[in-house]
Scaffold this active site. Structure first.
Site, mmCIF file in Angstrom:
data_model
loop_
_atom_site.group_PDB
_atom_site.id
_atom_site.type_symbol
_atom_site.label_atom_id
_atom_site.label_comp_id
_atom_site.label_asym_id
_atom_site.label_seq_id
_atom_site.Cartn_x
_atom_site.Cartn_y
_atom_site.Cartn_z
ATOM 1 N N TYR A 133 7.053 7.165 5.091
ATOM 2 C CA TYR A 133 6.356 6.445 4.020
ATOM 3 C C TYR A 133 6.144 7.360 2.839
ATOM 4 O O TYR A 133 5.675 8.483 3.031
ATOM 5 C CB TYR A 133 4.982 5.992 4.546
ATOM 6 C CG TYR A 133 4.993 4.566 5.018
ATOM 7 C CD1 TYR A 133 5.891 4.152 6.008
ATOM 8 C CD2 TYR A 133 4.120 3.634 4.510
ATOM 9 C CE1 TYR A 133 5.892 2.845 6.441
ATOM 10 C CE2 TYR A 133 4.124 2.316 4.945
ATOM 11 C CZ TYR A 133 5.024 1.937 5.914
ATOM 12 O OH TYR A 133 5.013 0.644 6.353
ATOM 13 N N LYS A 182 -1.131 -4.852 14.093
ATOM 14 C CA LYS A 182 0.130 -4.809 13.335
ATOM 15 C C LYS A 182 1.153 -4.079 14.192
ATOM 16 O O LYS A 182 1.394 -2.883 14.021
ATOM 17 C CB LYS A 182 -0.065 -4.114 11.987
ATOM 18 C CG LYS A 182 1.205 -4.112 11.121
ATOM 19 C CD LYS A 182 0.894 -3.842 9.645
ATOM 20 C CE LYS A 182 2.181 -3.601 8.839
ATOM 21 N NZ LYS A 182 1.954 -3.555 7.386
ATOM 22 N N SER A 204 2.915 -8.980 8.325
ATOM 23 C CA SER A 204 2.329 -8.061 7.354
ATOM 24 C C SER A 204 3.514 -7.250 6.858
ATOM 25 O O SER A 204 3.832 -6.192 7.400
ATOM 26 C CB SER A 204 1.280 -7.154 7.996
ATOM 27 O OG SER A 204 0.857 -6.185 7.055
ATOM 28 N N GLU A 244 3.083 1.966 15.146
ATOM 29 C CA GLU A 244 4.467 1.555 14.948
ATOM 30 C C GLU A 244 5.387 2.315 15.885
ATOM 31 O O GLU A 244 5.433 3.544 15.858
ATOM 32 C CB GLU A 244 4.918 1.782 13.501
ATOM 33 C CG GLU A 244 6.419 1.498 13.313
ATOM 34 C CD GLU A 244 6.883 1.451 11.859
ATOM 35 O OE1 GLU A 244 6.068 1.713 10.960
ATOM 36 O OE2 GLU A 244 8.085 1.152 11.638
ATOM 37 N N GLU A 285 -2.366 -0.383 13.791
ATOM 38 C CA GLU A 285 -0.905 -0.322 13.677
ATOM 39 C C GLU A 285 -0.282 0.891 14.369
ATOM 40 O O GLU A 285 -0.134 1.960 13.750
ATOM 41 C CB GLU A 285 -0.501 -0.313 12.190
ATOM 42 C CG GLU A 285 1.024 -0.270 11.984
ATOM 43 C CD GLU A 285 1.446 -0.307 10.507
ATOM 44 O OE1 GLU A 285 0.567 -0.412 9.623
ATOM 45 O OE2 GLU A 285 2.662 -0.218 10.236
ATOM 46 N N ASP A 324 0.802 -1.214 0.000
ATOM 47 C CA ASP A 324 0.000 0.000 0.000
ATOM 48 C C ASP A 324 0.835 1.265 0.000
ATOM 49 O O ASP A 324 0.428 2.292 0.522
ATOM 50 C CB ASP A 324 -0.918 -0.002 1.224
ATOM 51 C CG ASP A 324 -0.139 -0.074 2.526
ATOM 52 O OD1 ASP A 324 -0.520 0.633 3.482
ATOM 53 O OD2 ASP A 324 0.850 -0.838 2.597
ATOM 54 N N LYS A 332 -6.305 -0.449 6.878
ATOM 55 C CA LYS A 332 -5.103 -0.281 7.678
ATOM 56 C C LYS A 332 -4.858 1.202 7.936
ATOM 57 O O LYS A 332 -5.122 2.049 7.085
ATOM 58 C CB LYS A 332 -3.910 -0.907 6.947
ATOM 59 C CG LYS A 332 -2.578 -0.591 7.612
ATOM 60 C CD LYS A 332 -1.532 -0.405 6.573
ATOM 61 C CE LYS A 332 -0.543 0.664 6.923
ATOM 62 N NZ LYS A 332 0.487 0.762 5.881
#
Lengths: 357, 359
Positions: B359, B228, B297, B188, B186, B34, B146
């Site tokens: 990202y 996640k 994932s 992180e 998620e 993604d 997500k």
């Protein structure tokens, strides 16, 4: 720090795990002097120390019964009492691989501004008291928080206050070598259905575990003593299988696997009901990473006390009754209770509206 | 256990449970593909390709048409463009995935922006209009979503940043469930920093306690979510490295202390670990039965060698797909605790940590 790793960490983990041994459970024999007085009154026995001692001796010396127990919760007076032969009760228990525990709370009081909701007292000198109890042989403790269901209850304030109280009590215990049994009891009183009880129980347990985590409590060194998820006392009854499904679902949603054991309170359920419900939960085929067992007071002692009726001659028969309930609940923790060996006393509901310990 | 879903369940309860369970099936995990257009551009640039829609389409076609991918991959997370795209053969991406027995998922967050009043930290945007976007994605064939937020240890993390991360995730999860999508949750904890594994452990325990508490407040149904998390490791710049066994020990302890058994699947992110590291660590976590499905994932840890092998050339597609399948199979074995690590290439062992990675 992220969890409490004090000098007792290893011992706490070991003790909690032992108490959660499948096939064993806890006898809650920690009735305060006032409460045990009610039990004795129901069989026309005077509430004096020797009678309180006699009842507890009857229980702790029941032949073979202790093999089904991993722990017994005591009231302070009992922790320091002896058998009629002069042996400390604590020694009797330990010699039979039963861990002595101690009630450390000082009862509930109303929270001002709420609709008769309560919080639990007992923090003053709690650390020092725990140290004394550890010296006397206790290795776990119990503190009962109470919540009730009503149109606007439990309130956010009551939930937060009781969750914080349980967490503070728990960490103080762990600092002083006692495994805390965390007991957030949601009372059965009311005409709500089982779904309402489930929703409230889940909300309360989520708040409790948040508080325990915030206070750095070592979850591997704790036990949970929750209510089963049932319809309200004024609502139609449901089967043990339904109670099992809602209860286990609620626990699966709230209790992390690090907790070794969940030891249910019986509330006002009859001896037989409590055993059947526990059995149904253990038969459920779903992942349950903690042991599901019992910490019963009335649901283990009711018939025993009736059979005893305060008379020495009745002791053997009373002890047989006690053994029968211990065996039945032990089987229930393994999902192996065959049921049906209940007499009238065992089926008698023990529900008391507005019950106060 | 149908009866229990009446608590905290919406219209889609049964389907959410089924979807989450399917994604969390033994021996399978998620392919995260993604990357936003900007991020995908970086990937394409690394093999000398221009960041055009055609190139993104060609690359994603390569991934979704890898033969037999569905044996190891249960779900694929897509970027919005890809959800509405067709392969170079003219078939809808989602249809190709479904035919491969892979559930299509969709990234729904709108990226990280500076968090005012914090210690230079970020928060994740995307709640505005989220309900209708989720509904539209569901119509298009997505069945899970997500949302990735981050927490930075060198920057604290501040209580504010942790609270915001947890609350945002909880709000997103409730909205996604309301619209038929299983939310992947998620938070992180970035690898950046020179902190040791104990510090990561401490922060992770705090973050997950907050996440679950706020999800409970938002009435999120845990049987219909997936997590996640990042694994518990030392910071990237920490002098002391940890073995896979140590990573497994700390990470499993974290999970046991914070994750209720009702959650069906925990799908780890790779966050800059090399392909082989990510597989070894996952394998170490699956040496004993867990109360939840513990899987992967992965984005970079599945795609890195594949992307390089392709290099943008049509004649390399098959070879590239083969490397993707090699990684997918390795991680499948790791999920089952059966990965042996034989025959791994040097490429696969190369770390992919990028400082201040965005990202």
């Amino acid at each position: 720090m992220s969890a409490f790793v004090g000098k007792y960490a290893d011992e706490l983990i070991k003790t909690a795990k032992y108490i959660a041994t499948p096939g064993k459970g806890i006898l809650a024999a920690d009735e305060s002097t006032g409460t045990i007085g009610k039990r004795l009154a129901s069989i026309n026995v005077e509430n004096i120390e020797s009678n309180r001692q006699a009842l507890r001796e009857l229980l702790f010396t029941s032949p073979n019964a202790l093999s089904y127990l991993s722990g017994v919760i005591l009231f302070e007076e009992t922790l320091y009492q002896k058998t009629s032969g002069g042996k400390p009760f604590v020694d009797v228990l330990i010699e039979n691989s039963v861990i002595p525990g101690i009630k450390v709370d000082k009862g509930t009081v109303e929270i001002a501004g709420t609709n008769s909701e309560t919080t639990t007292q007992g923090f003053d000198s709690l650390g020092a008291r725990c140290q004394q109890y550890y010296k006397a042989g206790a290795r776990f403790a119990k503190w009962r928080a109470v919540l009730r269901i009503g149109p606007t209850e439990p309130s956010e304030l009551a939930i937060q206050q009781n969750a914080q109280g349980l967490a503070r009590y728990a960490i103080i215990c762990q600092e002083n070598g006692l495994v805390p049994i965390v007991e957030p009891e949601v009372l059965t009183d009311g005409d709500h259905d089982i779904k309402k009880c489930a929703a409230v129980t889940e909300k309360v347990l989520a708040a409790v575990y948040k508080a325990l985590n915030d206070h750095h409590v070592l979850l591997e060194g704790t036990l949970l003593k929750p209510n089963m998820v049932t319809p309200g006392s004024d609502s139609p009854k449901v089967t043990p299988e339904v109670i099992a499904e809602y209860t286990v679902a609620a626990l699966r949603r709230t209790v992390p696997p690090a907790v070794p054991g969940i030891v249910f309170l019986s509330g006002g359920q009859s001896e037989e009901e409590a055993t059947l419900n526990l059995n149904a939960m253990n038969k459920l085929e779903v992942v349950k990473p903690w042991t599901l067992s019992f910490s019963f007071g009335r649901a283990l002692q009711q018939s025993t006390i009736k059979k005893w009726a305060g008379k020495k001659d009745n002791v053997p028969a009373a002890q047989q009754a006690f053994l029968a309930r211990c065996k039945a609940n032990s089987a229930a923790t393994l999902g192996k209770y065959a049921g049906g060996n209940a007499d009238a006393a065992a089926s008698e509901s023990l529900y008391v509206k507005g019950y106060k310990y | 256990m149908a009866v229990s879903f009446t608590i905290r369940a919406g219209t889609y309860a049964d389907e959410l449970v089924k979807t989450a369970k399917t994604i969390a099936s033994p021996g399978r995990g998620i392919l995260a593909m993604d990357e936003s257009n900007a991020t995908c551009g970086k990937r394409l640039a690394s093999i000398g390709l221009e960041n055009t829609e055609a190139n993104r389409q060609a690359y994603r076609t390569l991934l979704v048409t890898a033969p037999g991918l569905g044996q190891y991959i249960s779900g694929a997370i897509l970027f919005e463009e890809t959800l509405y795209q067709s392969t170079t053969d003219g078939k809808k991406m989602v249809d190709v995935l479904v035919a491969q027995n892979i559930m299509p998922g969709i990234k729904v967050d709108k990226g990280l922006v500076p968090l005012a009043g914090s210690n230079d930290e970020s928060w994740c945007q995307g709640l505005d209009g989220l309900a209708s976007r989720c509904a539209a994605y569901y119509q298009q064939g997505a069945r899970f979503a997500k949302w990735r937020t981050v927490v930075s240890i060198p920057n604290g993390p501040s209580a504010l940043a942790v609270k915001e991360a947890a609350w945002g995730l909880a709000r997103y999860a409730a909205i996604a469930q309301d619209n038929g999508l299983v939310p992947i949750v998620e938070p992180e904890i970035l690898l950046d920093g020179d902190h040791g594994i104990e510090r990561t452990f401490e922060v992770a325990q705090k973050v997950w306690a907050e996440v679950f508490f706020y999800m409970a407040e938002n009435n999120v149904m845990y049987e219909g979510i997936l997590l996640k998390p990042s694994m518990v490791t030392p910071g990237a710049e920490c002098k002391e490295k940890a073995t896979p066994e140590q990573v497994a020990e700390y990470t499993l302890k974290l999970l046991h202390r914070r994750i209720p058994p009702a959650v069906p699947g925990i799908m780890f992110l790779s966050g800059g670990q090399s392909e082989v590291e990510a597989t070894l660590n996952l394998n170490a976590m699956n040496q004993r039965p867990n109360p939840w499905h513990v899987s992967f994932s992965y984005a970079r840890a599945l795609q890195n060698t594949c992307l390089k092998t392709w290099g943008g050339r049509p004649e390399n597609v098959k070879a590239a797909q083969d490397t993707l399948l090699v990684r997918a199979k390795a991680n499948s074995l790791a999920q089952l605790g059966k990965y042996t690590g034989e025959g791994e290439s040097a490429e696969a062992k190369e770390g992919m940590y990028v400082k201040n990675y965005s990202y």
